[in-house]
Design a protein around this motif. Structure first.
Motif, PDB file in Angstrom:
ATOM      1  N   LEU A   7       0.823  -1.202   0.000  1.00 54.38           N
ATOM      2  CA  LEU A   7       0.000   0.000   0.000  1.00 54.38           C
ATOM      3  C   LEU A   7       0.861   1.258   0.000  1.00 54.38           C
ATOM      4  O   LEU A   7       1.951   1.284   0.560  1.00 54.38           O
ATOM      5  N   LEU A   8       0.323   2.289  -0.604  1.00 53.17           N
ATOM      6  CA  LEU A   8       0.996   3.583  -0.592  1.00 53.17           C
ATOM      7  C   LEU A   8       0.666   4.311   0.693  1.00 53.17           C
ATOM      8  O   LEU A   8      -0.454   4.245   1.185  1.00 53.17           O
ATOM      9  N   SER A   9       1.620   5.042   1.177  1.00 55.16           N
ATOM     10  CA  SER A   9       1.383   5.863   2.364  1.00 55.16           C
ATOM     11  C   SER A   9       1.019   7.276   1.930  1.00 55.16           C
ATOM     12  O   SER A   9       1.200   7.654   0.771  1.00 55.16           O
ATOM     13  N   ARG A  14       2.127  12.323  -1.258  1.00 56.89           N
ATOM     14  CA  ARG A  14       2.634  13.701  -1.219  1.00 56.89           C
ATOM     15  C   ARG A  14       3.938  13.836  -2.011  1.00 56.89           C
ATOM     16  O   ARG A  14       4.159  14.840  -2.687  1.00 56.89           O
ATOM     17  N   ALA A  15       4.797  12.843  -1.933  1.00 50.48           N
ATOM     18  CA  ALA A  15       6.050  12.876  -2.693  1.00 50.48           C
ATOM     19  C   ALA A  15       5.769  12.858  -4.197  1.00 50.48           C
ATOM     20  O   ALA A  15       6.394  13.596  -4.963  1.00 50.48           O
ATOM     21  N   ALA A  16       4.832  12.033  -4.611  1.00 52.55           N
ATOM     22  CA  ALA A  16       4.458  11.981  -6.034  1.00 52.55           C
ATOM     23  C   ALA A  16       3.865  13.314  -6.474  1.00 52.55           C
ATOM     24  O   ALA A  16       4.194  13.822  -7.556  1.00 52.55           O
ATOM     25  N   ILE A  20       5.480  15.660  -9.549  1.00 52.38           N
ATOM     26  CA  ILE A  20       4.815  15.966 -10.814  1.00 52.38           C
ATOM     27  C   ILE A  20       4.349  17.418 -10.920  1.00 52.38           C
ATOM     28  O   ILE A  20       3.998  17.872 -12.011  1.00 52.38           O
ATOM     29  N   GLN A  21       4.365  18.146  -9.822  1.00 58.10           N
ATOM     30  CA  GLN A  21       3.799  19.500  -9.768  1.00 58.10           C
ATOM     31  C   GLN A  21       4.251  20.411 -10.915  1.00 58.10           C
ATOM     32  O   GLN A  21       3.419  21.102 -11.502  1.00 58.10           O
ATOM     33  N   ALA A  61       5.662   8.108 -13.241  1.00 52.50           N
ATOM     34  CA  ALA A  61       6.417   6.903 -13.603  1.00 52.50           C
ATOM     35  C   ALA A  61       7.686   7.259 -14.372  1.00 52.50           C
ATOM     36  O   ALA A  61       8.765   6.742 -14.075  1.00 52.50           O
ATOM     37  N   VAL A  62       7.582   8.155 -15.354  1.00 47.18           N
ATOM     38  CA  VAL A  62       8.745   8.528 -16.156  1.00 47.18           C
ATOM     39  C   VAL A  62       9.798   9.215 -15.294  1.00 47.18           C
ATOM     40  O   VAL A  62      11.000   8.973 -15.453  1.00 47.18           O
ATOM     41  N   LEU A  63       9.366  10.048 -14.360  1.00 43.15           N
ATOM     42  CA  LEU A  63      10.322  10.728 -13.489  1.00 43.15           C
ATOM     43  C   LEU A  63      11.123   9.762 -12.614  1.00 43.15           C
ATOM     44  O   LEU A  63      12.216  10.103 -12.157  1.00 43.15           O
TER      45      LEU A  63
END
Length: 157
Positions: A7-9, A14-16, A20-21, A61-63
């Motif tokens: 599972l994602l936390s 928040r990191a993702a 991507i921001q 994903a690309v990052l």
């Protein structure tokens, strides 16, 4: 990139979002009361450059690809919003992209995918086989299908 089944936390999310921001539109949240009743909110992801929320996952994903993975490029099986989103993300970071599609894919979607610089592969064999063959031929990594069409991580050649 292998996908973990854990599972994602909240910290992962928040990191993702932070990652991507710079590459996605901050979209508004609108009241959906008129169409769905009270306490319903709609996220207007249709204003993204690709017209859907899928760009968020594709860019994220690309990052996270290694330099070697970026050099080799990305591949997906989609004639829809994910294919368009991955083509956009690949163009942003100047990496090769292949989108394998079914023969009955909408021409407008294929044109949009090509405008972002992706190679579109319309195979006259089953799309699972096309995906596997293109992945091997181009030395790409796919965590979707192996050459026999089974789920799993593609071996590196």
């Amino acid at each position: 990139m292998a996908v973990d089944a854990e599972l994602l936390s909240l910290a992962d999310v928040r990191a993702a979002a932070a990652r991507i921001q710079p590459y996605v539109v901050r979209t508004p949240t609108l009241s959906g009361e008129a169409v769905a009743g009270p306490d319903v909110w709609l996220k207007a992801e249709n204003v993204q450059r690709t017209g859907s929320f899928k760009v968020r996952g594709a860019v994220n994903a690309v990052l996270q690809l290694s330099p070697d993975q970026r050099r080799r490029g990305v591949i997906t099986l989609s004639a829809g919003n994910h294919g368009l989103a991955l083509a956009y993300a690949a163009q942003l970071f100047r990496i090769p992209c292949v989108v394998v599609v079914r023969e009955d894919a909408a021409v407008s979607k294929l044109e949009a995918i090509r405008r972002f610089g992706a190679d579109v592969n319309l195979g006259n064999v089953p799309v699972v086989e096309v995906l596997a063959l293109e992945t091997l031929r181009r030395g790409l990594r796919s965590d979707t299908l192996d050459v026999a069409g089974r789920r799993g991580e593609q071996p590196q050649g």
